[in-house]
Design an enzyme around this catalytic site. Structure first.
Site, PDB file in Angstrom:
ATOM      1  NE  ARG A 228      -1.967   1.720   3.692  1.00 15.78           N
ATOM      2  CZ  ARG A 228      -2.100   2.873   4.387  1.00 15.78           C
ATOM      3  NH1 ARG A 228      -2.931   3.805   3.981  1.00 15.78           N
ATOM      4  NH2 ARG A 228      -1.425   3.066   5.488  1.00 15.78           N
TER       5      ARG A 228
ATOM      6  CG  HIS B 244      -0.387   8.729   4.293  1.00 21.03           C
ATOM      7  ND1 HIS B 244      -0.369   7.362   4.484  1.00 21.03           N
ATOM      8  CD2 HIS B 244       0.076   9.252   5.463  1.00 21.03           C
ATOM      9  CE1 HIS B 244       0.099   7.081   5.690  1.00 21.03           C
ATOM     10  NE2 HIS B 244       0.380   8.228   6.301  1.00 21.03           N
TER      11      HIS B 244
ATOM     12  CD  GLU C 195      -3.080   6.843  10.893  1.00 19.34           C
ATOM     13  OE1 GLU C 195      -2.558   7.910  11.261  1.00 19.34           O
ATOM     14  OE2 GLU C 195      -2.614   5.740  11.182  1.00 19.34           O
TER      15      GLU C 195
ATOM     16  CE1 TYR D 173       2.527   2.435  13.852  1.00 19.81           C
ATOM     17  CE2 TYR D 173       0.361   3.218  13.215  1.00 19.81           C
ATOM     18  CZ  TYR D 173       1.651   2.863  12.877  1.00 19.81           C
ATOM     19  OH  TYR D 173       2.068   2.935  11.574  1.00 19.81           O
TER      20      TYR D 173
ATOM     21  CD  GLU E 147       0.109   3.466   8.564  1.00 18.81           C
ATOM     22  OE1 GLU E 147       0.492   3.877   9.680  1.00 18.81           O
ATOM     23  OE2 GLU E 147      -0.258   4.219   7.652  1.00 18.81           O
TER      24      GLU E 147
END
Ligand code: BGC
Length: 451
Positions: A85, A129, A174, A300, A357
């Site tokens: 990606r 992004h 995000e 994360y 991610e």
């Protein structure tokens, strides 16, 4: 900080044959060549020029992926990646955000996509992004509803050119970080502090732009798969105090629910209904809903929240009391990934997702022999991939896992100081050195098994 990797008691897992493996990246963080071939300026160029990057670095060269992409894709191939990606730089394709298309910008992505395909890797393109063309910011950026038209048009142009070879299209990366960090706490571009209503406005306008973009792409070309990428973090209260619990619910609504409920349900979370009343216009909820094929989840850590008046949404950060922390100071909480996948399945009816991610920055050291031994990163990846395996065993519809990231790269406001790569980049020579984690990941892909 150096902390011994914990030994997890999770059972060994073998992943399905068609499970896809690879990495994610973002154009601004790796490409460099910010002033080449007709690219226009983005909000991150402006933010950087204002001296707001911690080490004073810039992304002008970054990993020089713009010129070295073939070498990077060879590294992906060597590791056995089956998916990659990447993001398209909006200001490379439309230097002023809308209007005139830059042929050299599209030509770069032609070359990139062809190389990815040649390596037998599935290209997954993400449209946004964070590198908004500065010209659009000058018109109010994400504060301005009119951005939806510009985004949909950009999406259409990208799909018209690359949709014959790129099967998977993701709109946003995000949106919560764009809203909170870019427009609430000012530590990301465009560096604004708009307050709660401003943050919610930016979230909603991203949802709108995304809905319009999906329909524009669908009208342009059939047979594509569509999705979006959300950074999801289970929000837990720091204590049992009712005000901390309410703070965690509020933060969960802003951080996780506005993006998810928007696209998946065409709804705004109940706790924010009143605040969003003046932002959401008639017809908007139908516009933001779209039957996506694949949701990308970036994970994360969890978040520990407490009531703190005066902060955004009156929510502050509590102490996670974690045993391990990454080089970013983030708690290492692999089981949070399992929790969130299960919670997602329960709340949204188990649509297809993938980990878009997951990874960690550590203060890597180059050994005298030139190797980078990064046992903490290996432990981080192993522990998280195990949790994905556990979620799969519990029936979660997880299709793949992409590490963040292949290369060390420009870590936004942290500049070049934080290294997330499984491949080290020497920023003086631009030499790439696979770390131990790269070899560990390649072996995991080869066997489809994590011990
Ligand atoms: C972003 C990446 C970033 C990573 C580590 C994610 O939120 O999508 O661009 O580098 O986190 O901070």
């Amino acid at each position: 900080m150096s902390v011994a990797p914990a030994v997890s008691a999770a059972p060994a897992r073998t992943f399905p044959k068609d499970f896809f493996w690879g990495a994610s990246s973002a154009a601004y963080q790796i490409e460099g060549a910010t002033e080449e071939d007709g690219r226009g300026p983005s909000i991150w160029d402006t933010f950087t020029a204002r001296g707001l990057i911690k080490d004073g670095s810039s992304a002008r060269v970054a990993c020089d992926h713009y010129h070295r992409f073939a070498e990077d894709i060879a590294l992906m191939k060597q590791a056995g990646f089956t998916a990659y990606r990447f993001s398209l730089a909006w200001p490379r394709i439309l230097p002023a955000g809308r209007g005139a298309v830059n042929p050299a910008g599209l030509a770069f992505y032609d070359r990139l996509v062809d190389e990815v395909l040649k390596a037998g890797i599935r290209p997954m393109a993400c449209l946004y992004h964070w590198d908004l063309p500065q010209a659009l910011e000058d018109e109010g950026g994400w504060r301005n509803r009119a951005i939806a038209d510009a985004f949909a048009d950009y999406a259409r142009i990208a799909v018209a050119r690359l949709g014959d070879r790129v099967p998977d299209w993701f709109t946003l990366n995000e949106p919560n970080v764009v809203a909170i960090n870019g427009h609430g706490s000012a530590d990301h571009a465009p560096g604004l502090r708009l307050g709660d209503q401003g943050v919610l406005t930016v979230l909603h306008h991203q949802n709108l732009a995304q809905g319009d973009a999906f329909r524009a792409m669908q009208a342009e070309r059939s047979g594509l798969r569509f999705g979006t990428v959300c950074n999801l973090q289970p929000a837990r209260p720091e204590s049992d105090r009712p005000e901390d619990r309410a703070a965690a619910i509020r933060w969960d609504a802003v951080w996780n629910r506005v993006p998810l409920d928007g696209v998946l349900r065409g709804a705004v979370p109940d706790v924010l209904a009143e605040s969003m009343q003046e932002i959401v216009q008639p017809g908007d909820l139908e516009r933001i809903r779209f039957p996506i094929d694949l949701l990308g989840i970036n994970y994360y850590s969890r978040m520990t929240m407490r009531y703190e008046p005066g902060r955004l949404f009156d929510v502050g950060w509590g102490d996670p009391h974690a045993e391990r922390y990454t080089g970013m100071g983030w708690p290492v909480q692999p089981d949070g990934l399992y929790d969130l996948l299960l919670e997602f399945k329960q709340l949204y009816g188990n649509p297809a997702v993938f980990i878009a991610e997951n990874g960690a920055a550590y203060d890597d050291v180059v050994s005298p022999d030139g190797a980078v031994h990064d046992p903490e990163r290996v432990a981080f990846l192993r522990d998280h991939i195990r949790e994905v395996g556990r979620a799969l065993a519990a029936g979660c519809n997880v299709k793949g896992y992409l590490v963040w990231s292949l290369l060390d790269n420009f870590e936004w406001a942290e500049g070049l100081t934080k290294r997330f790569g499984i491949v080290r980049v020497d920023y003086d020579t631009l030499t790439r050195t696979p770390k131990d984690s790269y070899r560990w990941f390649a072996e995991t892909i080869r066997t489809g098994h994590v011990a």
